[in-house]
Design an enzyme around this catalytic site. Sequence first.
Site, PDB file in Angstrom:
ATOM      1  N   LYS A 215       1.041  -1.244   0.024  1.00  0.00           N
ATOM      2  CA  LYS A 215      -0.140  -0.047   0.007  1.00  0.00           C
ATOM      3  C   LYS A 215       1.010   1.154  -0.007  1.00  0.00           C
ATOM      4  O   LYS A 215       0.631   2.316  -0.873  1.00  0.00           O
ATOM      5  CB  LYS A 215      -0.736  -0.052   1.163  1.00  0.00           C
ATOM      6  CG  LYS A 215      -1.656   1.321   1.601  1.00  0.00           C
ATOM      7  CD  LYS A 215      -2.641   1.579   0.421  1.00  0.00           C
ATOM      8  CE  LYS A 215      -3.205   2.891   0.517  1.00  0.00           C
ATOM      9  NZ  LYS A 215      -4.237   3.265  -0.251  1.00  0.00           N
ATOM     10  N   CYS A 269      -3.710  11.078   1.253  1.00  0.00           N
ATOM     11  CA  CYS A 269      -2.801   9.869   0.900  1.00  0.00           C
ATOM     12  C   CYS A 269      -1.315  10.048   0.298  1.00  0.00           C
ATOM     13  O   CYS A 269      -0.645   9.833   0.979  1.00  0.00           O
ATOM     14  CB  CYS A 269      -3.694   8.932   0.034  1.00  0.00           C
ATOM     15  SG  CYS A 269      -5.365   8.672   0.369  1.00  0.00           S
TER      16      CYS A 269
HETATM   17  N1  SAJ Z   1      -1.853  14.920  -8.984  1.00  0.00           N
HETATM   18  C1  SAJ Z   1      -1.235  15.864  -9.771  1.00  0.00           C
HETATM   19  N2  SAJ Z   1      -0.625  14.935 -11.213  1.00  0.00           N
HETATM   20  C2  SAJ Z   1      -1.139  13.797 -11.451  1.00  0.00           C
HETATM   21  C3  SAJ Z   1      -1.942  13.141 -10.525  1.00  0.00           C
HETATM   22  C4  SAJ Z   1      -2.364  13.592  -9.404  1.00  0.00           C
HETATM   23  O1  SAJ Z   1      -0.964  16.721  -9.396  1.00  0.00           O
HETATM   24  O2  SAJ Z   1      -0.688  13.497 -12.531  1.00  0.00           O
HETATM   25  C5  SAJ Z   1      -2.133  15.433  -7.769  1.00  0.00           C
HETATM   26  C6  SAJ Z   1      -3.571  15.518  -7.402  1.00  0.00           C
HETATM   27  O3  SAJ Z   1      -4.207  16.889  -8.087  1.00  0.00           O
HETATM   28  C7  SAJ Z   1      -3.951  15.544  -5.952  1.00  0.00           C
HETATM   29  C8  SAJ Z   1      -2.727  14.647  -5.602  1.00  0.00           C
HETATM   30  O4  SAJ Z   1      -1.908  14.415  -6.708  1.00  0.00           O
HETATM   31  O5  SAJ Z   1      -3.562  16.702  -5.320  1.00  0.00           O
HETATM   32  C9  SAJ Z   1      -3.256  13.141  -5.266  1.00  0.00           C
HETATM   33  O6  SAJ Z   1      -4.257  12.540  -6.132  1.00  0.00           O
HETATM   34  P1  SAJ Z   1      -4.560  11.232  -6.817  1.00  0.00           P
HETATM   35  O7  SAJ Z   1      -5.569  11.254  -7.749  1.00  0.00           O
HETATM   36  O8  SAJ Z   1      -3.116  11.038  -7.358  1.00  0.00           O
HETATM   37  O9  SAJ Z   1      -4.571  10.294  -5.786  1.00  0.00           O
HETATM   38  P2  SAJ Z   1      -5.543  10.367  -4.251  1.00  0.00           P
HETATM   39  O10 SAJ Z   1      -4.888  11.004  -3.334  1.00  0.00           O
HETATM   40  O11 SAJ Z   1      -6.883  10.749  -4.737  1.00  0.00           O
HETATM   41  O12 SAJ Z   1      -5.768   8.841  -4.208  1.00  0.00           O
HETATM   42  C10 SAJ Z   1      -4.732   8.098  -3.989  1.00  0.00           C
HETATM   43  C11 SAJ Z   1      -4.861   6.849  -5.108  1.00  0.00           C
HETATM   44  N3  SAJ Z   1      -3.514   5.933  -4.992  1.00  0.00           N
HETATM   45  C12 SAJ Z   1      -3.028   5.754  -6.047  1.00  0.00           C
HETATM   46  O13 SAJ Z   1      -3.298   6.121  -7.585  1.00  0.00           O
HETATM   47  C13 SAJ Z   1      -1.533   4.964  -6.134  1.00  0.00           C
HETATM   48  C14 SAJ Z   1      -5.791   5.790  -4.637  1.00  0.00           C
HETATM   49  O14 SAJ Z   1      -5.909   4.809  -5.551  1.00  0.00           O
HETATM   50  C15 SAJ Z   1      -5.646   5.376  -3.003  1.00  0.00           C
HETATM   51  O15 SAJ Z   1      -6.755   4.577  -2.587  1.00  0.00           O
HETATM   52  C16 SAJ Z   1      -5.799   6.860  -2.321  1.00  0.00           C
HETATM   53  O16 SAJ Z   1      -4.506   7.633  -2.591  1.00  0.00           O
HETATM   54  C17 SAJ Z   1      -5.437   6.303  -0.684  1.00  0.00           C
HETATM   55  O17 SAJ Z   1      -6.630   6.455  -0.019  1.00  0.00           O
HETATM   56  O18 SAJ Z   1      -4.356   5.888  -0.587  1.00  0.00           O
END
Ligand code: SAJ
Length: 430
Positions: A215, A269
């Site tokens: 995880k 996360c």
């Molecule tokens: N972000 C970027 N650029 C990207 C992708 C995301 O700047 O290309 C930013 C987003 O805007 C945001 C942050 O990263 O601020 C996180 O967003 P996210 O969509 O990457 O992730 P979370 O926090 O919504 O959910 C993540 C997910 N983990 C992964 O994709 C590996 C989700 O599957 C997990 O269940 C979740 O964390 C968790 O609960 O751990």
Amino acid sequence: MVSNTDLNVAVLGLGYIGLPTAAVIARTGVKVLGIDVSDHVVETVNSGKVHIEEVDLDGLVSGVVARGNLRASTEIQPADVFVIAVPTPFAEDHRPNVGYVLKAATTIAAVLKPGDTVILESTSPVGTTEQVRDLLAELRPDLKLPGRSSETADVAIAYCPERVLPGRILVELIDNDRVIGGITPRCARKALSFYRRFVRGACVTTSCRAAEMTKLTENAFRDVNIAFANELSLVADTMGVDVWEVIRLANRHPRVNILSPGPGVGGHCIAVDPWFLVSAAPDQTPLIRTARQVNDGKVAHTIAQATALIDAHPGVPVACMGLAFKANIDDFRESPALKVAEALTARFGARIRIVEPYADALPPSLAAATLIDLDDAIESCGIMIVLVDHELFKSVPLDERADKVVYDTRGIWPDQPVAMPRAHPVRLAG
Ligand code: SAJ
């Protein structure tokens, strides 16, 4: 196997993961008791309503509560399966705090009986599931707990991390593969038989320590990859190149898949979990630590860029577009957009107008700013700072923004005439 209607499940923690999980299990006919420390949460759920926004969750919760399959309480009751879905925040020094997990385990200990299964879903440092086992052993010396002797244990204990993406939780709870780590293989098989009741994705069993690290690895992987994109955006700024174009072109390579830069990484996360690896193995994690610093540093960089842009246009009203930590959700926790808006409001006061379709009101930290809708922003603001890539913002056509000074941190308007301030030197946060 016990039929769904004869199974009793208790879910501890009715937050962003616990409530959807409880509702999805209840939909299969299982009787679910949701436990939460908050009276407000318990009352809201028992009245068939939800205290969090998530696509389709309101309809699901009202249905399962009306059918009597989901009930909430502040008090634990005996159950066959206990699912722990409480927060694991970190302290100032980035060390994980598993206090809520251990408190949940203490609550469960009061009603635990032979045949039960205890599953930890909260993102946790490696070793936490064994810590839960040790605590249960201490509190319930009458029970044989797994992995402490060669005797067959009375209860099963496993770790199965949630992996769902906010905005897609109900779909991903069913469709995603699950990694199920048992204290013993027998524990893993017991937990597997529970997840098979409602998960369509593959369920893979392993040890609890491997599952815990898996995880953390998933979220650290994403953080490192976003950091790469964020670092590229700084390099491209310095060179006067459009980073979005570079990424689009580079991603045409069959083995390159660069993520998107932004104003920083938010949420509870990705911005948190990599620290669990760093604090467990500080000398082995320079890359993961640096990625965290690059992503945190991007917030300060965005504030500096936006400040320079606003300073260069005295008196012009500014629209900060979005406060959420990512697109199309109402979650503002650890949001880089919110941090940028706060810094700009502290400096420019009433010149700052906020556009956030997912907010009804502004938080006290933005009291000096005004919440306006998108049409008002297009009409009244000469500067637009895009902080979140909400669908609503993407739909603004060029002719409505061609004459604006735009700082698009999310790359949603590739056709916008460029109006970026000069890049500032890279600074690592923390
Ligand atoms: N972000 C970027 N650029 C990207 C992708 C995301 O700047 O290309 C930013 C987003 O805007 C945001 C942050 O990263 O601020 C996180 O967003 P996210 O969509 O990457 O992730 P979370 O926090 O919504 O959910 C993540 C997910 N983990 C992964 O994709 C590996 C989700 O599957 C997990 O269940 C979740 O964390 C968790 O609960 O751990």
